[in-house]
Design an enzyme around this catalytic site. Structure first.
Site: not given
Ligand code: NAP
Ligand code: GDD
Length: 345
Positions: A127, A129, A151, A155
């Site tokens: 990520t 992050e 987190y 990661k």
């Molecule tokens: P998500 O919607 O939050 O999905 C997370 C998945 O992990 C869900 O299926 C959840 O199951 C499962 N999970 C959580 N804890 C677990 C555990 N202890 N054992 C087995 N399964 C577990 O995340 P996503 O957005 O699809 O992201 C997929 C991956 O990419 C994650 O690893 C995230 O950190 C990473 N990532 C995401 C982004 C992004 O912007 N979306 C960016 C960079 C990296 P439940 O349904 O049971 O909760």
């Molecule tokens: N969630 C949330 N809620 N975020 C807010 C809010 C609010 O009310 N207001 C402002 N934000 C700002 C946060 O401070 C952050 O800067 C930005 O919105 C994005 O927040 P999220 O959507 O919660 O995503 P994230 O960037 O913290 O994390 C997501 O992206 C990562 C990749 O960069 C997640 O999907 C992580 O799992 C993933 O690794």
């Protein structure tokens, strides 16, 4: 292409659902890792009409036995580790859990592959992050990591372990360092979906106001359905490597709110500053947005924005959907769900 047996952890999440759909459409067999309390969380898979086509396995990142059993019994051709506690803000409330699940859970998978299925090609969901409080912008595969949350630290451990198992044990172990990617299947605690869902509800008279944190925070947002294509390209590439997937552009939360407000039929006008800032509908005076410090986070001093040049050059991968188009997809989906009483979180 030969039919593959593919294990996807985090199958019920946003990326798990899109990836499974692509794999099934490509004629592959999908084994979906499900933790026991994921049962009843198949709404994304149902929305994509694939819930019945997946072979589910009990797999919890906290339970090494379940990981060994799943890998030993199935010996998949490919394994995508998408499971994680993925909400950055919440990781401060459960730092030990996140370290174990997101960090150690990945090590359990790598160890099980090494011991029982060393031919399996592995993908780790890294990520942006990892960069956290970045020192330079944009960030690429060679940028120094500086995570700023439990987190991000967990990661980073998983990321380095993947690289070490590749270089020391010779596994085909890859990572995708993905910047934020969103979709109608995004969890509602993440800011884009929180905004599209709330504005759909406000437009339909089911909610008064949307409460947000830092309006001027910026993110590099792409469309999740395109990012899962990138994951497959990484795993099917000739060599196992790390790739940044990103759009290379950032937008503020404020700009995203303005864009979605327009789709919802509002003309937003900002007044006040800091915690007192509000977004009002110019025509009716309705308070659409209020700042709530509960959602504040540390602001990045240097912009988090990805440089996807390596993925473009070596994999031919690019992000194609613009942010307004993505916002429209998300808003329309939420508007339909709210109208038909079929919202999920
Ligand atoms: P998500 O919607 O939050 O999905 C997370 C998945 O992990 C869900 O299926 C959840 O199951 C499962 N999970 C959580 N804890 C677990 C555990 N202890 N054992 C087995 N399964 C577990 O995340 P996503 O957005 O699809 O992201 C997929 C991956 O990419 C994650 O690893 C995230 O950190 C990473 N990532 C995401 C982004 C992004 O912007 N979306 C960016 C960079 C990296 P439940 O349904 O049971 O909760
Ligand atoms: N969630 C949330 N809620 N975020 C807010 C809010 C609010 O009310 N207001 C402002 N934000 C700002 C946060 O401070 C952050 O800067 C930005 O919105 C994005 O927040 P999220 O959507 O919660 O995503 P994230 O960037 O913290 O994390 C997501 O992206 C990562 C990749 O960069 C997640 O999907 C992580 O799992 C993933 O690794």
């Amino acid at each position: 292409m030969t039919k593959k047996k593919v294990l996807v952890t985090g199958i019920t999440g946003q990326d798990g659902a899109y990836l499974a759909k692509n794999l099934l459409d490509g004629g592959h067999t999908v084994l979906g890792g499900l933790r026991r309390n994921s049962e009843g969380k198949h709404h994304r898979l149902k929305e994509l009409r694939i819930a019945e086509r997946i072979n589910y396995l009990e797999l919890d990142l906290m339970d090494q036995e379940s990981i060994i059993r799943s890998i030993k019994e199935t010996r998949p051709d490919e394994l995508y580790n998408l499971a994680a506690q993925s909400f950055v803000h919440a990781s401060w409330n459960c730092p030990a859990y996140v370290s174990q699940a997101d960090g150690l859970g990945t090590l359990y998978i790598l160890e099980a592959i090494r011991t029982h299925s060393p031919e399996t090609r592995f993908y780790q969901a890294s990520t942006s992050e990892l960069f956290g409080n970045a020192q330079v912008s944009p960030q690429s595969e060679t940028t120094q990591f500086n995570p700023r949350s439990p987190y991000g630290v967990a990661k980073l451990y998983a990321h380095w372990m993947t690289k070490n198992y590749r270089e020391f044990h010779g596994l085909f172990a890859t990572t995708g360092i993905l910047f934020n990617h969103e979709s109608p299947l995004r969890g509602s605690q993440f800011v884009t979906r929180k905004i599209t869902l709330a504005l759909a509800r406000i437009a339909l008279g089911q909610q008064q106001t949307l409460e947000l944190g830092n309006l001027d925070a910026q993110r590099d947002w792409g469309y999740a359905a395109e990012y899962v294509d990138g994951m497959t390209s990484i795993v099917r590439n000739g060599t196992a490597e790390d790739y940044v997937l990103a759009t290379g552009k950032t937008h503020t939360i404020r700009a995203f709110v303005e864009c979605v407000s327009k789709m919802a039929g509002f003309e937003i006008e900002w007044s006040g500053q800091g915690e007192a800032e509000e977004g009002l509908d110019r025509r009716t005076g309705q308070k659409l947005v209020r700042v709530n410090p509960e959602f504040f986070r540390e602001t990045e001093k240097i912009q988090l924005v990805g440089n996807p040049a390596k993925a473009r050059r070596e994999l031919g991968w690019t992000s194609r959907t613009s942010l307004p188009d993505l916002a429209e997809l998300m808003f329309k989906a939420d508007y339909d769900r709210v109208s038909t009483n079929s919202v999920y979180f």
